[in-house]
Design a protein around this motif. Sequence first.
Motif, mmCIF file in Angstrom:
data_model
loop_
_atom_site.group_PDB
_atom_site.id
_atom_site.type_symbol
_atom_site.label_atom_id
_atom_site.label_comp_id
_atom_site.label_asym_id
_atom_site.label_seq_id
_atom_site.Cartn_x
_atom_site.Cartn_y
_atom_site.Cartn_z
ATOM 1 N N GLU A 15 95.979 20.332 12.550
ATOM 2 C CA GLU A 15 95.778 21.498 11.671
ATOM 3 C C GLU A 15 94.434 21.448 10.943
ATOM 4 N N VAL A 16 93.933 20.267 10.652
ATOM 5 C CA VAL A 16 92.668 20.133 9.915
ATOM 6 C C VAL A 16 91.492 20.189 10.872
ATOM 7 N N ARG A 17 91.521 19.389 11.920
ATOM 8 C CA ARG A 17 90.363 19.305 12.824
ATOM 9 C C ARG A 17 90.044 20.636 13.477
ATOM 10 N N ARG A 18 91.081 21.407 13.788
ATOM 11 C CA ARG A 18 90.900 22.711 14.408
ATOM 12 C C ARG A 18 90.075 23.612 13.506
ATOM 13 N N LEU A 19 90.410 23.639 12.225
ATOM 14 C CA LEU A 19 89.698 24.502 11.277
ATOM 15 C C LEU A 19 88.295 23.993 10.975
ATOM 16 N N LEU A 20 88.071 22.708 11.221
ATOM 17 C CA LEU A 20 86.732 22.142 11.035
ATOM 18 C C LEU A 20 85.878 22.294 12.292
ATOM 19 N N GLY A 21 86.499 22.741 13.370
ATOM 20 C CA GLY A 21 85.765 22.884 14.623
ATOM 21 C C GLY A 21 85.538 21.560 15.333
ATOM 22 N N ARG A 22 86.344 20.557 15.020
ATOM 23 C CA ARG A 22 86.208 19.242 15.661
ATOM 24 C C ARG A 22 87.097 19.213 16.902
ATOM 25 N N VAL A 23 86.485 19.056 18.058
ATOM 26 C CA VAL A 23 87.259 19.054 19.298
ATOM 27 C C VAL A 23 87.335 17.675 19.939
ATOM 28 N N HIS A 24 86.525 16.742 19.464
ATOM 29 C CA HIS A 24 86.529 15.392 20.035
ATOM 30 C C HIS A 24 87.321 14.450 19.135
ATOM 31 N N PRO A 25 88.110 13.564 19.733
ATOM 32 C CA PRO A 25 88.823 12.569 18.933
ATOM 33 C C PRO A 25 87.827 11.719 18.141
ATOM 34 N N GLN A 26 88.218 11.362 16.933
ATOM 35 C CA GLN A 26 87.369 10.569 16.050
ATOM 36 C C GLN A 26 87.974 9.184 15.893
ATOM 37 N N ASN A 27 87.407 8.188 16.602
ATOM 38 C CA ASN A 27 87.910 6.835 16.402
ATOM 39 C C ASN A 27 87.235 6.232 15.160
ATOM 40 N N ARG A 28 87.710 5.075 14.771
ATOM 41 C CA ARG A 28 87.211 4.436 13.544
ATOM 42 C C ARG A 28 85.707 4.174 13.628
ATOM 43 N N ASP A 29 85.215 3.757 14.794
ATOM 44 C CA ASP A 29 83.784 3.492 14.949
ATOM 45 C C ASP A 29 82.960 4.752 14.687
ATOM 46 N N LYS A 30 83.423 5.889 15.191
ATOM 47 C CA LYS A 30 82.700 7.145 14.996
ATOM 48 C C LYS A 30 82.675 7.535 13.522
ATOM 49 N N VAL A 31 83.816 7.415 12.856
ATOM 50 C CA VAL A 31 83.888 7.750 11.436
ATOM 51 C C VAL A 31 82.975 6.818 10.636
ATOM 52 N N GLU A 32 82.952 5.546 11.003
ATOM 53 C CA GLU A 32 82.085 4.591 10.316
ATOM 54 C C GLU A 32 80.601 4.897 10.565
ATOM 55 N N GLN A 33 80.252 5.280 11.792
ATOM 56 C CA GLN A 33 78.871 5.685 12.083
ATOM 57 C C GLN A 33 78.463 6.883 11.240
ATOM 58 N N ASP A 34 79.353 7.855 11.122
ATOM 59 C CA ASP A 34 79.063 9.034 10.303
ATOM 60 C C ASP A 34 78.894 8.651 8.831
ATOM 61 N N PHE A 35 79.756 7.767 8.355
ATOM 62 C CA PHE A 35 79.702 7.300 6.965
ATOM 63 C C PHE A 35 78.357 6.626 6.682
ATOM 64 N N GLU A 36 77.914 5.804 7.619
ATOM 65 C CA GLU A 36 76.631 5.107 7.466
ATOM 66 C C GLU A 36 75.442 6.012 7.777
ATOM 67 N N GLY A 37 75.683 7.056 8.573
ATOM 68 C CA GLY A 37 74.603 7.944 9.016
ATOM 69 C C GLY A 37 74.462 9.162 8.134
ATOM 70 N N TYR A 38 74.772 10.327 8.708
ATOM 71 C CA TYR A 38 74.497 11.584 8.012
ATOM 72 C C TYR A 38 75.248 11.724 6.693
ATOM 73 N N MET A 39 76.425 11.120 6.573
ATOM 74 C CA MET A 39 77.181 11.254 5.329
ATOM 75 C C MET A 39 76.532 10.513 4.171
ATOM 76 N N SER A 40 75.675 9.556 4.465
ATOM 77 C CA SER A 40 75.039 8.794 3.382
ATOM 78 C C SER A 40 74.059 9.644 2.585
ATOM 79 N N ASN A 41 73.654 10.784 3.118
ATOM 80 C CA ASN A 41 72.738 11.676 2.406
ATOM 81 C C ASN A 41 73.462 12.854 1.767
ATOM 82 N N ALA A 42 74.769 12.789 1.697
ATOM 83 C CA ALA A 42 75.570 13.881 1.153
ATOM 84 C C ALA A 42 76.363 13.388 -0.050
ATOM 85 N N VAL A 43 76.910 14.319 -0.791
ATOM 86 C CA VAL A 43 77.858 13.997 -1.844
ATOM 87 C C VAL A 43 79.232 14.174 -1.213
ATOM 88 N N ASN A 44 79.954 13.076 -1.040
ATOM 89 C CA ASN A 44 81.255 13.072 -0.387
ATOM 90 C C ASN A 44 82.303 12.631 -1.401
#
Length: 174
Positions: A33-62
């Motif tokens: 229900e959440v990923r669909r509304l976010l437009g996320r179509v690819h499964p997000q494993n822990r490594d991907k979420v961690e890469q995002d956290f260290e990558g583009y998310m580090s320049n955002a207010v989360n």
Amino acid sequence: MPGPVFLRGDTVSMRTLERDDLDLLQKYRNHPEVRRLLGRVHPQNRDKVEQDFEGYMSNAVNLLACVEEDPVGFVALFDWNESSGHAELAYWVAPEHQGNGYASEAGELAVEYAFDERRCHRLDAGAHATNAASRALLEKLGFEEEGRRREHVFLDGEYVDTVLYGLLAHEWRD
């Protein structure tokens, strides 16, 4: 466990997203229900979420939207352009917590922070045309529809428009 309180409302507190919260982020990035509304179509494993956290998310207010220290949703202010004074707002609330006003309060806290503490001049946001709840929230916060990206995302077997919204600091204060 979410980090310390960064912003506090009447019911919702906004807490910093910490590395320990990445399992929660992964859970909802994959939740149908959440990923669909976010437009996320690819499964997000822990490594991907961690890469995002260290990558583009580090320049955002989360921030995690929490009620009595329990996370109920997520808010991000990203794509900051300090010289032009604009950023983009994104959010989600866990399906089991929707309909309680948490998104409204979290959105208000984030918008107020952007305009009052970060001296932002403009906020942008987008919502799928079929996401009536998200569009209603943006309009409740004072965002104005500014345009559309026609047939921009593929959801549930069809192409759907993305509705583009904007809010200026003086509109928020009025």
